[in-house]
Design a protein around this motif. Structure first.
Motif, PDB file in Angstrom:
ATOM      1  N   GLY A 191       0.814  -1.209   0.000  1.00 56.56           N
ATOM      2  CA  GLY A 191       0.000   0.000   0.000  1.00 56.56           C
ATOM      3  C   GLY A 191       0.849   1.261   0.000  1.00 56.56           C
ATOM      4  O   GLY A 191       0.482   2.271  -0.623  1.00 56.56           O
TER       5      GLY A 191
ATOM      6  N   LEU B 198       1.815   2.865  -3.253  1.00 56.40           N
ATOM      7  CA  LEU B 198       0.848   3.745  -3.903  1.00 56.40           C
ATOM      8  C   LEU B 198       1.092   5.219  -3.564  1.00 56.40           C
ATOM      9  O   LEU B 198       0.616   6.105  -4.285  1.00 56.40           O
TER      10      LEU B 198
ATOM     11  N   ARG C  69      -2.126   1.024 -10.429  1.00 58.52           N
ATOM     12  CA  ARG C  69      -2.475   1.176  -9.010  1.00 58.52           C
ATOM     13  C   ARG C  69      -3.507   0.116  -8.583  1.00 58.52           C
ATOM     14  O   ARG C  69      -3.478  -0.344  -7.438  1.00 58.52           O
ATOM     15  N   ALA C  70      -4.372  -0.271  -9.486  1.00 55.01           N
ATOM     16  CA  ALA C  70      -5.330  -1.330  -9.170  1.00 55.01           C
ATOM     17  C   ALA C  70      -4.619  -2.644  -8.884  1.00 55.01           C
ATOM     18  O   ALA C  70      -5.044  -3.419  -8.017  1.00 55.01           O
TER      19      ALA C  70
ATOM     20  N   LEU D  93      -1.557  -2.938  -7.574  1.00 54.16           N
ATOM     21  CA  LEU D  93      -0.981  -2.826  -6.235  1.00 54.16           C
ATOM     22  C   LEU D  93      -2.050  -3.005  -5.163  1.00 54.16           C
ATOM     23  O   LEU D  93      -1.807  -3.658  -4.133  1.00 54.16           O
ATOM     24  N   LEU D  94      -3.217  -2.425  -5.382  1.00 52.76           N
ATOM     25  CA  LEU D  94      -4.315  -2.599  -4.431  1.00 52.76           C
ATOM     26  C   LEU D  94      -4.724  -4.065  -4.342  1.00 52.76           C
ATOM     27  O   LEU D  94      -4.965  -4.592  -3.243  1.00 52.76           O
ATOM     28  N   LEU D  95      -4.776  -4.744  -5.485  1.00 52.33           N
ATOM     29  CA  LEU D  95      -5.084  -6.176  -5.492  1.00 52.33           C
ATOM     30  C   LEU D  95      -4.064  -6.953  -4.682  1.00 52.33           C
ATOM     31  O   LEU D  95      -4.416  -7.838  -3.887  1.00 52.33           O
ATOM     32  N   ASP D  96      -2.774  -6.637  -4.860  1.00 59.67           N
ATOM     33  CA  ASP D  96      -1.721  -7.348  -4.123  1.00 59.67           C
ATOM     34  C   ASP D  96      -1.879  -7.134  -2.620  1.00 59.67           C
ATOM     35  O   ASP D  96      -1.763  -8.082  -1.825  1.00 59.67           O
ATOM     36  N   ALA D  97      -2.162  -5.893  -2.209  1.00 58.48           N
ATOM     37  CA  ALA D  97      -2.345  -5.623  -0.780  1.00 58.48           C
ATOM     38  C   ALA D  97      -3.542  -6.389  -0.225  1.00 58.48           C
ATOM     39  O   ALA D  97      -3.471  -6.985   0.862  1.00 58.48           O
ATOM     40  N   VAL D  98      -4.640  -6.400  -0.958  1.00 55.78           N
ATOM     41  CA  VAL D  98      -5.829  -7.127  -0.513  1.00 55.78           C
ATOM     42  C   VAL D  98      -5.543  -8.621  -0.412  1.00 55.78           C
ATOM     43  O   VAL D  98      -5.998  -9.304   0.518  1.00 55.78           O
TER      44      VAL D  98
END
Length: 416
Positions: free
Chosen positions: A85, A88, A162-163, A165-170
């Motif tokens: 995160g 980002l 960025r989507a 990276l958000l997927l990886d964090a989730v």
């Protein structure tokens, strides 16, 4: 062991590998095109990050032994999510390096804590087989994640990156939630130890801290394993450059070779691991993997200057040999890393053995690009020759480590 913990271990592996697969194929372009860093600075930052990660793997593994493997793994999975995160938010080199160091440290510690958790939940005779299944799950997840990352690459927008990276964090948050469903593994010291006993053994614990660093036979095994892991940057870095600069094959062949590798491991890693049942079979399989890896490098070298179709056929043949060597090397090294580690210091020892991955990630890109792109065919042959030498040296190192482990167990009994 019941099937339930095995299933949750596999689901946790699948969750974070999907995120990792998407991250791996998009991160370089995100940092250069969106964050605005020069490629050389990205490489420098990642080298520094994985160097830090390799150093903290052992103390974080020891933390898993002392505080409990499950809780430590959960916290480190959440820490990895937070580090992703943070990517980002970075807008310069220094924040990038700090976030990358946090990411690499959390990843290294998570790997060690999960190995300690697995060791606490799985009988010794079942570990290599389960690790093979987890490796298959890992590669399946990487393939799915890489496909999702490919969608972002096709879009080419900052929002798409960025989507990812958000997927990886989730995905890492999901991994942490799944790990919480596993049974707890008792910490080594025991929280109910009386104060007087704790004082009596405090000096001894200080002397034993990071004992793996003084276990020279095991340290040598970890070093030799790091040499064998220099194959890691081949698919993601060396072969794409080699294909486009030294052969007439199309650039998209690099993605074909990646899919071939992950698909083969997903389908055949468990079968390859069945041949490994103890130290002797692990050593034999490792020797075989070194020879096969040398053959793979020699075949890759034959593609130099070839036109499209001959080069493609040669490169696919080399990739097949490479994935066979990879599966054999993985199965053999897993067996040695667990069987030769003390049961009460499993997290610490697995953290140290796992530094081979971070060392390969740190030094591998520099080594393979210098050898292969700089020297061409001689570089391929030199890299290939390192593999059977390191693999054959694993045998004597394993025997020394086994002898030391036996003496460590018997000497206290004799003294008593």
């Amino acid at each position: 062991m019941t099937i339930r913990p095995q299933r949750f271990l596999a689901l946790a592996q699948l969750a974070n590998s999907v995120g990792d697969g998407a991250f791996y194929v998009t991160s370089a372009l995100y940092f250069t095109r969106v964050v605005g860093l020069a490629p050389a600075r990205v490489g420098l930052g990642l080298t520094l990050a994985w160097a830090v990660g390799s150093l903290v793997g052992v103390p974080l593994g020891r933390l898993a032994d002392r505080r409990g493997a499950r809780g430590t793994a959960v916290l480190l999975a959440l820490g990895t999510a937070a580090a992703v995160g943070a990517f980002l938010l970075v807008r310069g080199f220094v924040p990038f390096v700090l976030a990358a160091c946090a990411y690499a440290s959390a990843q290294s510690g998570l790997a060690a804590a999960r190995q300690a958790l697995l060791a606490g939940l799985v009988p010794a005779g079942e570990r290599t087989g389960l690790l093979a299944r987890l490796q298959s799950t890992l590669n399946g997840g990487l393939a799915v994640g890489a496909a999702l990352g490919g969608l972002a690459l096709n879009a080419g927008t900052a929002g798409a990156y960025r989507a990812v990276l958000l997927l990886d964090a989730v995905c890492f948050v999901g991994c942490a939630l799944i790990l919480l469903r596993l049974p707890a593994v008792a910490s080594v010291p025991g929280t109910a130890t009386a104060t007087a006993t704790a004082v009596a053994v405090a000096g001894e614990r200080r002397e034993q801290r990071f004992a793996v660093l003084r276990d020279r036979p095991y340290a040598l095994l970890a070093l030799l394993n790091a040499v064998l892991l220099l194959r890691l940057p081949l698919l993601s870095l060396a072969l794409p450059l080699w294909i486009t600069e030294r052969t007439g094959a199309p650039a998209w062949l690099a993605s074909v070779l990646f899919v071939l590798n992950t698909g083969a491991v997903t389908l055949f890693q468990v079968r390859a691991a069945r041949a490994v049942t103890g130290l002797a079979t692990a050593v034999r399989v490792l020797r075989r993997s070194g020879v096969v890896m040398f053959a793979s490098c020699a075949v890759f070298a034959l593609s130099t200057g070839q036109s499209a179709w001959p080069a493609a056929v040669i490169l696919v043949a080399g990739a097949v040999l490479q994935v066979v060597a990879e599966m054999q090397q993985s199965a053999g090294s897993w067996q040695l890393s667990f069987d030769l580690a003390p049961a009460d210091r499993m997290g610490e020892y697995q953290g140290f053995f796992g530094t081979g991955v971070t060392v390969a990630r740190t030094l591998g890109p520099l080594v393979v690009t210098s050898l292969l792109m700089g020297w061409g065919t001689p570089g391929w042959l030199l890299l290939g020759a390192l593999m059977p030498v390191a693999a054959c040296a694993m045998g004597p190192a394993a025997r020394r480590a086994a002898g030391r482990a036996e003496r460590t167990v018997t000497e206290p009994a004799l003294a008593g």
